[in-house]
Scaffold this motif. Structure first.
Motif, PDB file in Angstrom:
ATOM      1  N   SER A  10      42.510  38.835 -23.959  1.00  0.00           N
ATOM      2  CA  SER A  10      43.766  39.586 -24.093  1.00  0.00           C
ATOM      3  C   SER A  10      43.560  40.963 -24.728  1.00  0.00           C
ATOM      4  O   SER A  10      44.437  41.825 -24.644  1.00  0.00           O
ATOM      5  CB  SER A  10      44.769  38.791 -24.932  1.00  0.00           C
ATOM      6  N   VAL A  11      42.415  41.151 -25.382  1.00  0.00           N
ATOM      7  CA  VAL A  11      42.126  42.455 -25.994  1.00  0.00           C
ATOM      8  C   VAL A  11      41.772  43.446 -24.888  1.00  0.00           C
ATOM      9  O   VAL A  11      40.984  43.148 -23.990  1.00  0.00           O
ATOM     10  CB  VAL A  11      40.960  42.341 -27.005  1.00  0.00           C
ATOM     11  N   GLU A  12      42.366  44.602 -24.958  1.00  0.00           N
ATOM     12  CA  GLU A  12      42.218  45.607 -23.910  1.00  0.00           C
ATOM     13  C   GLU A  12      40.749  46.005 -23.711  1.00  0.00           C
ATOM     14  O   GLU A  12      39.978  46.077 -24.666  1.00  0.00           O
ATOM     15  CB  GLU A  12      43.048  46.851 -24.228  1.00  0.00           C
ATOM     16  N   GLN A  33      39.090  48.711 -25.841  1.00  0.00           N
ATOM     17  CA  GLN A  33      38.538  48.412 -27.162  1.00  0.00           C
ATOM     18  C   GLN A  33      37.030  48.152 -27.066  1.00  0.00           C
ATOM     19  O   GLN A  33      36.265  48.575 -27.927  1.00  0.00           O
ATOM     20  CB  GLN A  33      39.251  47.190 -27.759  1.00  0.00           C
ATOM     21  N   VAL A  92      35.382  44.378 -33.833  1.00  0.00           N
ATOM     22  CA  VAL A  92      36.494  45.049 -33.150  1.00  0.00           C
ATOM     23  C   VAL A  92      37.392  44.052 -32.417  1.00  0.00           C
ATOM     24  O   VAL A  92      38.610  44.028 -32.626  1.00  0.00           O
ATOM     25  CB  VAL A  92      35.962  46.099 -32.149  1.00  0.00           C
ATOM     26  N   VAL A  93      36.810  43.216 -31.584  1.00  0.00           N
ATOM     27  CA  VAL A  93      37.601  42.372 -30.691  1.00  0.00           C
ATOM     28  C   VAL A  93      38.181  41.157 -31.405  1.00  0.00           C
ATOM     29  O   VAL A  93      39.390  40.893 -31.329  1.00  0.00           O
ATOM     30  CB  VAL A  93      36.751  41.942 -29.473  1.00  0.00           C
ATOM     31  N   PRO A 115      38.827  40.412 -34.630  1.00  0.00           N
ATOM     32  CA  PRO A 115      39.945  40.614 -35.562  1.00  0.00           C
ATOM     33  C   PRO A 115      41.283  40.818 -34.858  1.00  0.00           C
ATOM     34  O   PRO A 115      42.323  40.355 -35.343  1.00  0.00           O
ATOM     35  CB  PRO A 115      39.524  41.874 -36.338  1.00  0.00           C
ATOM     36  N   GLN A 116      41.279  41.511 -33.724  1.00  0.00           N
ATOM     37  CA  GLN A 116      42.525  41.689 -32.979  1.00  0.00           C
ATOM     38  C   GLN A 116      42.922  40.410 -32.257  1.00  0.00           C
ATOM     39  O   GLN A 116      44.103  40.055 -32.203  1.00  0.00           O
ATOM     40  CB  GLN A 116      42.358  42.818 -31.957  1.00  0.00           C
ATOM     41  N   ALA A 117      41.925  39.704 -31.722  1.00  0.00           N
ATOM     42  CA  ALA A 117      42.227  38.477 -30.985  1.00  0.00           C
ATOM     43  C   ALA A 117      42.740  37.382 -31.911  1.00  0.00           C
ATOM     44  O   ALA A 117      43.583  36.578 -31.510  1.00  0.00           O
ATOM     45  CB  ALA A 117      40.981  38.000 -30.245  1.00  0.00           C
ATOM     46  N   GLN A 164      44.687  37.473 -34.531  1.00  0.00           N
ATOM     47  CA  GLN A 164      46.120  37.558 -34.796  1.00  0.00           C
ATOM     48  C   GLN A 164      46.924  37.059 -33.601  1.00  0.00           C
ATOM     49  O   GLN A 164      47.978  36.455 -33.768  1.00  0.00           O
ATOM     50  CB  GLN A 164      46.493  39.000 -35.138  1.00  0.00           C
ATOM     51  N   ARG A 165      46.428  37.286 -32.388  1.00  0.00           N
ATOM     52  CA  ARG A 165      47.122  36.819 -31.200  1.00  0.00           C
ATOM     53  C   ARG A 165      46.914  35.320 -30.978  1.00  0.00           C
ATOM     54  O   ARG A 165      47.765  34.653 -30.400  1.00  0.00           O
ATOM     55  CB  ARG A 165      46.636  37.603 -29.978  1.00  0.00           C
ATOM     56  N   GLN A 173      49.603  40.299 -40.618  1.00  0.00           N
ATOM     57  CA  GLN A 173      50.441  41.404 -40.115  1.00  0.00           C
ATOM     58  C   GLN A 173      50.497  42.551 -41.120  1.00  0.00           C
ATOM     59  O   GLN A 173      50.505  43.730 -40.732  1.00  0.00           O
ATOM     60  CB  GLN A 173      51.843  40.888 -39.809  1.00  0.00           C
TER      61      GLN A 173
END
Length: 295
Positions: free
Chosen positions: A191-193, A196, A214-215, A217-219, A221-222, A293
């Motif tokens: 799901s991470v663009e 990135q 990078v990936v 930490p963003q993933a 939260q989702r 968040q």
């Protein structure tokens, strides 16, 4: 700089009518259950299964249902730890450039998700308990441990005379739930663009460094809401291991009901204990979401 006003809870007239109607229906059902059923309630007998007084040792001891809840907690915690490890590894394999890793993870996920957990429990129970444990002489090894060590292990894994059954149950739940966690991890990473990944590569990071810094930490939260649901599912799915006589909450409820015939009291109490446990897990995950968040 703009101020974000706090959201306030607003109850409209339709909401109030709906809530009143639901309360009325639930009150009527409860009234009919108390007065209309040909059943004699014995709620006064339930507290002894939660906590009891040992006259011989002059101390309070946990009752059978409380002991079952403690076993359920042990099962859930160990299964969640192992399922997370297996799920993360297989989830990352699912998005790996290596064809072998993708095939390996895909086979694992497809095999486990399309096999009933009850069948897996019996396979692991008979294979691990009857074959592996006997081959490794685990029972003799445990018997040779110092008393303090056995006491510590019993707090972590339950009674040592049931260790093989406990391990079979933990591995079954871990493998079963790990397959679903693997899919959650795969979906979160994908799901991470793509930008990135490209930005991280442009900074000279390797694929693993990009994934780690990078990936993921963003993933994470989702993935968190789905992972929270899966961890709660582990608690609920742990009830299935009662078929191999693991003395968790459901098994203890069955035993008490068989000897006392207090069907409604016992199962309502078990339901409330499961609900409180899973609800607390939901609150903890929600708290973690808010912390992530803010960061």
């Amino acid at each position: 700089m703009t101020n974000n006003p706090k959201k306030t809870l607003r109850i409209t007239l339709p909401d109030a009518v709906t809530l009143a109607a639901l309360a009325g229906v639930m009150g009527y059902v409860l009234y009919r259950a108390i007065t209309g059923l040909n059943y004699h309630w014995h709620w006064e007998s339930i507290p002894q299964y939660l906590i009891r007084y040992d006259a011989g040792e002059h101390a309070w001891r946990p009752g059978l249902l409380t002991l079952g809840l403690m076993t359920t907690l042990r099962l859930s915690i160990w299964s969640a730890v192992l399922a997370t490890v297996a799920g993360v590894i297989m989830g990352l394999f699912r998005v790996s450039p290596s064809l072998f890793k993708r095939q390996l993870a895909g086979t694992y996920v497809g095999l486990i998700r399309n096999t009933p957990p009850l069948v897996l429990i019996f396979i692991f129970y008979f294979f691990i308990g009857d074959q592996i444990m006997s081959l490794l002489h685990v029972e003799d090894l445990i018997a040779g441990l110092p008393e303090t060590t056995r006491t510590t292990l019993s707090w972590l894994f339950g009674p040592m005379n049931r260790f093989s059954q406990f391990l079979s149950a933990v591995l079954t739940l871990a493998l079963f739930e790990g397959a679903y966690i693997a899919e959650i991890v795969r979906a979160g990473v994908q799901s991470v663009e793509t930008g990135q990944w490209e930005a991280a590569a442009g900074q000279g990071l390797s694929r693993w460094q990009s994934l780690r810094h990078v990936v993921l930490p963003q993933a994470l939260q989702r993935m968190l809401p789905a992972l929270a649901g899966q961890f709660i599912s582990i608690v609920k799915d742990s009830a299935i291991v009662s078929v191999i006589s693991i003395e968790e909450l459901t098994f203890q409820g069955q035993q008490i009901m068989t000897t006392t015939y207090m069907s409604f009291e016992v199962w309502i109490t078990v339901f409330v204990m499961y609900f409180v446990l899973t609800f607390l897990c939901s609150l903890a995950v929600r708290r973690l979401e808010l912390v992530l968040q803010r960061n």
